[in-house]
Scaffold this motif. Structure first.
Motif, PDB file in Angstrom:
ATOM      1  N   THR A  54      -8.752  -5.638   3.936  1.00  0.00           N
ATOM      2  CA  THR A  54     -10.167  -5.454   4.290  1.00  0.00           C
ATOM      3  C   THR A  54     -10.892  -5.198   3.302  1.00  0.00           C
ATOM      4  O   THR A  54     -12.050  -5.718   2.967  1.00  0.00           O
ATOM      5  CB  THR A  54     -10.558  -4.529   5.750  1.00  0.00           C
ATOM      6  N   GLY A  55     -10.638  -3.817   2.467  1.00  0.00           N
ATOM      7  CA  GLY A  55     -11.182  -3.538   1.378  1.00  0.00           C
ATOM      8  C   GLY A  55     -11.359  -4.500   0.439  1.00  0.00           C
ATOM      9  O   GLY A  55     -12.389  -4.854  -0.347  1.00  0.00           O
ATOM     10  N   LEU A  56     -10.310  -5.116   0.041  1.00  0.00           N
ATOM     11  CA  LEU A  56     -10.267  -6.402  -0.835  1.00  0.00           C
ATOM     12  C   LEU A  56     -11.199  -7.511  -0.509  1.00  0.00           C
ATOM     13  O   LEU A  56     -12.112  -7.806  -1.456  1.00  0.00           O
ATOM     14  CB  LEU A  56      -9.068  -6.760  -1.073  1.00  0.00           C
TER      15      LEU A  56
ATOM     16  N   ILE B  36      -1.140  -4.405  -8.671  1.00  0.00           N
ATOM     17  CA  ILE B  36      -1.374  -3.085  -8.218  1.00  0.00           C
ATOM     18  C   ILE B  36      -0.368  -2.463  -7.385  1.00  0.00           C
ATOM     19  O   ILE B  36      -0.186  -2.794  -6.098  1.00  0.00           O
ATOM     20  CB  ILE B  36      -2.868  -3.011  -7.358  1.00  0.00           C
TER      21      ILE B  36
ATOM     22  N   SER C 169      -7.400   3.349   3.146  1.00  0.00           N
ATOM     23  CA  SER C 169      -6.674   1.957   2.642  1.00  0.00           C
ATOM     24  C   SER C 169      -7.624   1.111   2.181  1.00  0.00           C
ATOM     25  O   SER C 169      -7.477  -0.014   1.385  1.00  0.00           O
ATOM     26  CB  SER C 169      -5.682   1.506   3.738  1.00  0.00           C
ATOM     27  N   MET C 170      -8.878   1.142   3.058  1.00  0.00           N
ATOM     28  CA  MET C 170      -9.793   0.402   2.685  1.00  0.00           C
ATOM     29  C   MET C 170     -10.527   0.667   1.451  1.00  0.00           C
ATOM     30  O   MET C 170     -10.706  -0.275   0.499  1.00  0.00           O
ATOM     31  CB  MET C 170     -10.816   0.344   3.982  1.00  0.00           C
TER      32      MET C 170
ATOM     33  N   ARG D  48      -0.680  -0.418   6.656  1.00  0.00           N
ATOM     34  CA  ARG D  48      -2.081  -0.399   6.217  1.00  0.00           C
ATOM     35  C   ARG D  48      -2.677  -1.553   5.481  1.00  0.00           C
ATOM     36  O   ARG D  48      -3.559  -1.690   5.078  1.00  0.00           O
ATOM     37  CB  ARG D  48      -2.383   0.762   5.431  1.00  0.00           C
TER      38      ARG D  48
ATOM     39  N   TYR E 152      -1.151   7.067  -2.714  1.00  0.00           N
ATOM     40  CA  TYR E 152      -1.020   5.869  -3.057  1.00  0.00           C
ATOM     41  C   TYR E 152      -1.971   5.362  -4.287  1.00  0.00           C
ATOM     42  O   TYR E 152      -1.557   4.628  -5.031  1.00  0.00           O
ATOM     43  CB  TYR E 152      -1.081   4.805  -1.905  1.00  0.00           C
TER      44      TYR E 152
ATOM     45  N   VAL F 238      -1.320  -6.591  -4.525  1.00  0.00           N
ATOM     46  CA  VAL F 238      -1.763  -5.317  -4.124  1.00  0.00           C
ATOM     47  C   VAL F 238      -0.887  -4.690  -3.212  1.00  0.00           C
ATOM     48  O   VAL F 238      -0.501  -5.423  -2.004  1.00  0.00           O
ATOM     49  CB  VAL F 238      -3.052  -5.234  -3.534  1.00  0.00           C
ATOM     50  N   GLN F 239      -0.068  -3.667  -3.524  1.00  0.00           N
ATOM     51  CA  GLN F 239       0.930  -3.241  -2.525  1.00  0.00           C
ATOM     52  C   GLN F 239       0.311  -2.224  -1.489  1.00  0.00           C
ATOM     53  O   GLN F 239      -0.063  -0.942  -2.429  1.00  0.00           O
ATOM     54  CB  GLN F 239       2.224  -2.531  -3.401  1.00  0.00           C
ATOM     55  N   GLY F 240       0.152  -2.139  -0.376  1.00  0.00           N
ATOM     56  CA  GLY F 240      -0.395  -1.030   0.361  1.00  0.00           C
ATOM     57  C   GLY F 240       0.755  -0.490   1.032  1.00  0.00           C
ATOM     58  O   GLY F 240       1.966  -0.695   0.834  1.00  0.00           O
ATOM     59  N   ALA F 241       0.279   0.698   1.725  1.00  0.00           N
ATOM     60  CA  ALA F 241       1.010   1.671   2.374  1.00  0.00           C
ATOM     61  C   ALA F 241       1.585   1.059   3.594  1.00  0.00           C
ATOM     62  O   ALA F 241       1.076   0.140   4.115  1.00  0.00           O
ATOM     63  CB  ALA F 241       0.389   2.940   2.688  1.00  0.00           C
TER      64      ALA F 241
ATOM     65  N   ALA G  20      -5.897  -3.137   6.507  1.00  0.00           N
ATOM     66  CA  ALA G  20      -7.036  -1.932   5.700  1.00  0.00           C
ATOM     67  C   ALA G  20      -7.189  -2.278   4.345  1.00  0.00           C
ATOM     68  O   ALA G  20      -8.194  -2.525   4.099  1.00  0.00           O
ATOM     69  CB  ALA G  20      -6.773  -0.973   6.401  1.00  0.00           C
ATOM     70  N   VAL G  21      -6.144  -2.383   3.742  1.00  0.00           N
ATOM     71  CA  VAL G  21      -6.246  -2.748   2.167  1.00  0.00           C
ATOM     72  C   VAL G  21      -6.956  -4.266   2.066  1.00  0.00           C
ATOM     73  O   VAL G  21      -7.894  -4.262   1.416  1.00  0.00           O
ATOM     74  CB  VAL G  21      -4.753  -2.753   1.507  1.00  0.00           C
TER      75      VAL G  21
END
Lengths: 249, 356, 192
Positions: free
Chosen positions: A77-79, B210, B65-66, A71, B95, A65-68, A74-75
């Motif tokens: 954390t969501g995953l 992704i 982003s979470m 971030r 994004y 998963v490519q985050g910003a 945070a990405v």
């Protein structure tokens, strides 16, 4: 014939597109080897960051998963919160993790997110052409501070591992360097341990890997490794800043 | 009178939260900001009991982003905020659009620009409907005008987001967020659509990526083409509007969200006095329901009523395409158009011969 | 049928709660309804007010500009909302917290010494429910039974102990106004 050395299953057959002497290739390999050895490829998700390793998905044969920019944690954390049984790791450079992403980094560490962080510290913004990073050494020449880093103007380099080791919810924090075979072997153990800590559900794990960026240091690959040895390591001491519970030091 | 269906009296913000849980949303990320805190707190107190995860993020940057991470994992997930926080989220929304991730963003908007004030406003129309962040993209934007719609459009937003793999926004304001009305809550969703593209670990299948950025320039061009095809399909199929008293209307008032309720009150009063006035209420702000305007060729003028400085006027003018004049009543900064002001403006247009 | 109400006073007087109970009662009675708290700059100014609309069809504007009935708990609220009440409408006021009354003769005015009544009952916080009882005495839109059922629903679990006192306060408020109306039958209560 027995294969003694080969490509880890977690790496694709795409060639690394990094510069000669860049440490990313070694770091990628250490991550892939750890995932292979732990047998977790099928349940691992990589969060890539923005910088030279923005396309690490070409090399990691994993869900990615490519985050910003900044971030990543945070990405992740969501995953991780969405699928706690999966192994989530971020692969981030110093600009991404410690400049624009410092807020996400500190808070993910403070929450003790069960995430593995592979933090590549090469003391410079690589992809954008050698600008000052939060980890740039005092006096180090960058394209934005050609007179060298002056602490009275832009402050001191941040020791990320030490900073995060203070937080109660971090479970394992270590710093290693990718300069010599011996150090790479130590780094290899650290990277694997950082994944084991997550699998055991102990909390936030980060391995800071001191890395060479020859083109932006305006050095050849060997000189760049020497620079990491002689300049970076004195400012960024190696070892376990916070040892993992139940693991050998 | 008998109670027709089982209804509960709820605040709009709470209705969004309850509807989201019933729609299968189990992941909420948010940062406190007025006037949407009831939603944040509703999720904090109700989501864990539903087996979900509530996490207060350290910022809106982190929160969006979470959401990106939870959506990438294939889960129904949401964030909520208000205008300044939504501005911070624009990076992440861009994004989400590029990575084609379905997700819900709730904006209970307030007056701006800058910090603004917590008074209700509709000043985020342009930001919401024209993409909001960088790049060529759109997100679905649904504008509830009642507490019932806060619930219903939340469910619809999740469904459409999943169907098209796009982020969706529910755009409300402090009035629909904080008022209470009876609401018949939607039934709990028992089955969610499969998401074989999600990043869940590549066990037994080729890996899933992704990505926000494809590898080559040509691939980025192709991504843009694919997004535009998708947006064209959404425009063709998903326009929604409520048209009230429009069949014989000479003057059409166009308003969305809570402003439309005030417009309806004005239209009722004008009808009682014999004037042929109706209301077109866009329910989808993007796609803008331009086809609704084609059904009423007898209309001789439109009046858009907004709680901003006229952000929707341009979309109404494009829909009408010069056929009739489009007038405007509204103001930014927390102005709520009084019903009698709408009537007065409508009368001026009607009695001025409906010309510009 | 459409009835519009404004409730106004200081924060802490249970103004918003009173409106919520009425809206719930209206819903139980099968009406459409809306409840709208004061919003914007007033919200932090120490005053609290809310609007309730009750209708037999979908409520258009939840914002009330000219109420049929206003319940005012202090002087600033009387000054602000008294003039807005529709001609023929009703003003219920907490007489022992307000000096004078609305300066108009086209509305029915009910001064209720609600603070004194609540204190006499030993429930000084129940001023709002005394006024609710007064409202039920002059406005037949919802029945006392519907209002009571709504109160039982809206009262949070940790405040159930107040329920008895509140029900008593409602009865006292109703009784006070009913007795006065029998004394002075001329004043109208409706706004229809």
């Amino acid at each position: 014939m027995r294969e003694l050395f080969g490509r880890p299953a977690c790496l694709t057959d795409e060639p690394f597109l990094y510069c000669p002497g860049c440490s990313h290739g070694i770091a990628h390999r250490l991550v892939a080897e750890a995932i292979d050895r732990l047998g977790i490829r099928g349940r691992t998700v990589c969060v890539s960051s923005i910088g030279c390793s923005v396309r690490c998905w070409r090399n990691f044969d994993l869900d990615v998963v490519q985050g910003a920019h900044g971030r990543g944690l945070a990405v992740a954390t969501g995953l991780k919160r969405a699928q706690p049984d999966k192994v989530i790791f971020t692969y981030q450079g110093d600009g991404d993790l410690a400049a624009i992403g410092m807020g996400e980094t500190i808070h993910a560490a403070a929450r003790g997110e069960a995430i593995t962080v592979i933090f590549i510290n090469n003391a410079v913004f690589g992809a954008t052409g050698g600008q000052l990073a939060p980890t740039t050494l005092v006096g180090q020449v960058t394209s934005t501070y050609p007179g060298g880093r002056d602490p009275s103007w832009v402050g001191w380099p941040i020791r990320v591992a030490e900073l995060l080791a203070q937080l109660p919810a971090t479970a394992y924090i270590a710093r290693e360097a990718l300069t010599t075979p011996q150090r790479v072997l130590r780094a290899r153990r650290a990277v694997q341990l950082a994944f084991e800590v997550q699998i055991k559900g102990q909390g936030f794990a980060l391995v800071e890997l001191l890395a060479a960026c020859p083109p932006n240091l305006k050095l050849d690959p060997v000189q760049a490794l020497n620079w990491v040895e002689t300049k970076m390591i004195p400012h960024y001491p190696l070892g376990q800043l916070k040892p993992a519970k139940g693991a050998a030091r | 009178m008998q109670e027709p269906t089982r209804r509960v009296l709820m605040k709009g913000n709470e209705a969004i939260g309850e509807a989201a849980i019933r729609a299968g949303c189990r992941f909420y990320f948010g940062y406190p900001i007025t006037p949407q805190n009831e939603l944040l707190e509703y999720m904090a107190s109700h989501l864990p009991a539903a087996g979900g995860v509530f996490l207060q993020s350290e910022s809106e940057l982190a929160g969006i982003s979470m959401l990106y991470g939870a959506a990438a994992a294939g889960k129904r997930a949401m964030v909520s905020s208000s205008s300044p926080g939504i501005s911070l989220m624009q990076e992440g929304i861009s994004y989400l659009a590029s990575a084609e991730l379905p997700a819900l963003i709730v904006n209970i908007s307030r007056g701006g620009p800058g910090l603004g004030r917590i008074a209700p406003a509709q000043s985020d129309y342009l930001q919401a409907t024209k993409g909001g962040g960088h790049g060529d993209y759109n997100i679905l934007v649904l504008a509830p005008a009642s507490v019932q719609e806060m619930a219903d459009l939340t469910v619809l937003a999740f469904e459409l987001a999943d169907a098209y793999r796009v982020p969706a926004m529910v755009l409300g304001d402090g009035i629909v967020g904080q008022m209470m009305e009876p609401v018949a809550l939607p039934p709990p969703v028992t089955e969610l659509p499969p998401k074989p593209w999600a990043a869940t670990g590549c066990e037994g299948r080729p890996r899933n990526l992704i990505l926000s950025a494809p590898y080559t320039d040509a691939e980025l061009v192709e991504l843009n083409r694919r997004l535009q095809r998708k947006y064209a399909a959404i425009r063709a199929r998903e326009q929604r509007a409520e048209c009230v008293l429009m069949d014989d209307a000479e003057l059409g008032i166009v308003a969305f969200g809570i402003a439309a309720r005030l417009a309806l009150a004005a239209a009722d009063n004008l009808r009682e006095r014999g004037y042929r006035v109706g209301v077109i209420r866009p329910v989808t702000l993007w796609p803008f329901p331009e086809t609704a305007f084609r059904a009423y060729p007898a209309v001789r003028a439109y009046l858009t009523v907004e709680m901003n400085e006229g952000q929707m006027v341009q979309d109404v003018r494009l829909a009408v395409n010069g056929a009739v004049p489009v007038h405007f009543l509204g103001q930014g900064g927390g102005y709520v158009p009084p019903v009698d002001a709408i009537e007065e403006q409508a009368l001026a247009i009607l009695e001025g011969g409906l010309a510009r | 049928m459409k009835r519009e109400y404004t409730f106004a006073g200081f924060g802490g007087q249970g103004i918003l709660f009173m409106g919520q109970v009425l809206a719930h009662a209206a819903m139980f009675a099968g009406f459409e309804t809306s409840w709208m708290p004061s919003y914007g700059p007033e919200m932090r100014g120490g005053t609290a007010n809310c609007s309730v609309v009750i209708s037999d069809r979908k409520v258009r504007s939840p914002l009330v500009y000219r109420p049929d009935l206003a319940v005012v708990f202090n002087n600033p609220s009387l000054q602000k909302f008294g003039p807005r009440v529709k001609p023929g409408g009703t003003v219920l006021m907490v007489a022992d917290l307000i000096d004078g009354g609305p300066d108009r003769d086209d509305v029915a005015v009910y001064p209720v010494p609600a603070r004194g009544i609540a204190e006499r009952l030993g429930h000084p916080a129940a001023v709002n429910m005394v006024m609710a009882g007064a409202l039920l005495a002059v406005d037949p839109t919802v029945t006392p039974e519907q209002f009571e059922a709504a109160l039982r629903t809206v009262t949070p679990a940790h405040r159930l102990a107040t329920l008895g006192a509140n029900l008593q306060a409602i009865r006292e408020g109703m009784g006070f106004v009913t007795a006065r109306r029998q004394d002075r039958p001329a004043t109208g209560g409706g706004g229809e």
